[in-house]
Design a protein around this motif. Sequence first.
Motif, PDB file in Angstrom:
ATOM      1  N   SER A  23       0.970  -1.586   2.569  1.00 35.34           N
ATOM      2  CA  SER A  23       0.921  -0.753   1.375  1.00 35.34           C
ATOM      3  C   SER A  23      -0.507  -0.608   0.883  1.00 35.34           C
ATOM      4  N   ALA A  24      -0.810   0.566   0.336  1.00 32.78           N
ATOM      5  CA  ALA A  24      -2.136   0.823  -0.210  1.00 32.78           C
ATOM      6  C   ALA A  24      -2.018   1.867  -1.315  1.00 32.78           C
ATOM      7  N   SER A  25      -2.863   1.753  -2.314  1.00 32.47           N
ATOM      8  CA  SER A  25      -2.900   2.727  -3.403  1.00 32.47           C
ATOM      9  C   SER A  25      -3.938   3.777  -3.082  1.00 32.47           C
ATOM     10  N   VAL A  26      -3.473   4.985  -2.802  1.00 31.33           N
ATOM     11  CA  VAL A  26      -4.353   6.084  -2.412  1.00 31.33           C
ATOM     12  C   VAL A  26      -3.879   7.348  -3.111  1.00 31.33           C
ATOM     13  N   ASN A  75       4.372   7.474  -6.278  1.00 33.03           N
ATOM     14  CA  ASN A  75       3.427   7.353  -7.393  1.00 33.03           C
ATOM     15  C   ASN A  75       2.047   6.888  -6.957  1.00 33.03           C
ATOM     16  N   GLY A  76       1.502   7.504  -5.914  1.00 32.75           N
ATOM     17  CA  GLY A  76       0.156   7.182  -5.473  1.00 32.75           C
ATOM     18  C   GLY A  76       0.068   5.978  -4.566  1.00 32.75           C
ATOM     19  N   LYS A  77       1.165   5.311  -4.314  1.00 32.44           N
ATOM     20  CA  LYS A  77       1.176   4.172  -3.397  1.00 32.44           C
ATOM     21  C   LYS A  77       1.805   4.611  -2.080  1.00 32.44           C
ATOM     22  N   SER A  78       1.100   4.342  -0.990  1.00 33.47           N
ATOM     23  CA  SER A  78       1.590   4.700   0.334  1.00 33.47           C
ATOM     24  C   SER A  78       1.969   3.443   1.093  1.00 33.47           C
ATOM     25  N   THR A  79       3.117   3.463   1.734  1.00 33.61           N
ATOM     26  CA  THR A  79       3.584   2.338   2.533  1.00 33.61           C
ATOM     27  C   THR A  79       3.913   2.837   3.928  1.00 33.61           C
ATOM     28  N   VAL A  80       3.345   2.182   4.924  1.00 34.33           N
ATOM     29  CA  VAL A  80       3.646   2.511   6.310  1.00 34.33           C
ATOM     30  C   VAL A  80       4.355   1.324   6.941  1.00 34.33           C
TER      31      VAL A  80
END
Length: 117
Positions: A23-26, A75-80
């Motif tokens: 997860s990362a906030s982008v 909401n701006g957080k991406s999870t791969v």
Amino acid sequence: QVQPVESGGGLVQAGGSLRLSCSASVSLFSFNGMAWYRQAPGKQRELVADISSGGIGNYADTVKGRFSINIFRDNGKSTVTLQMNRLKPEDTAVYYCNVRTKTLNYWGQGTQVTVSS
């Protein structure tokens, strides 16, 4: 600040499965995609699977048909996620999450995956 956080590595027997998550906030404006790389001892880091912001996946030949990459945005957080099935001893490596923005790449700390024969 974009700092990928990985989870899900571990020890599994050959033929088993593991699921990695990162997860990362982008911001949606700057986000280009995410990927998983791996590096085995004594070898160069290699691309395992990549997914674009539009959800198009791309796989290394060695994992096609066994691994599946997916992406989720909230909401701006991406999870791969990387679902790894029918694991082989040669899949043993440290797996790194990569986040691509329009200007920079960001790397996670890595998570160990060990497949015993």
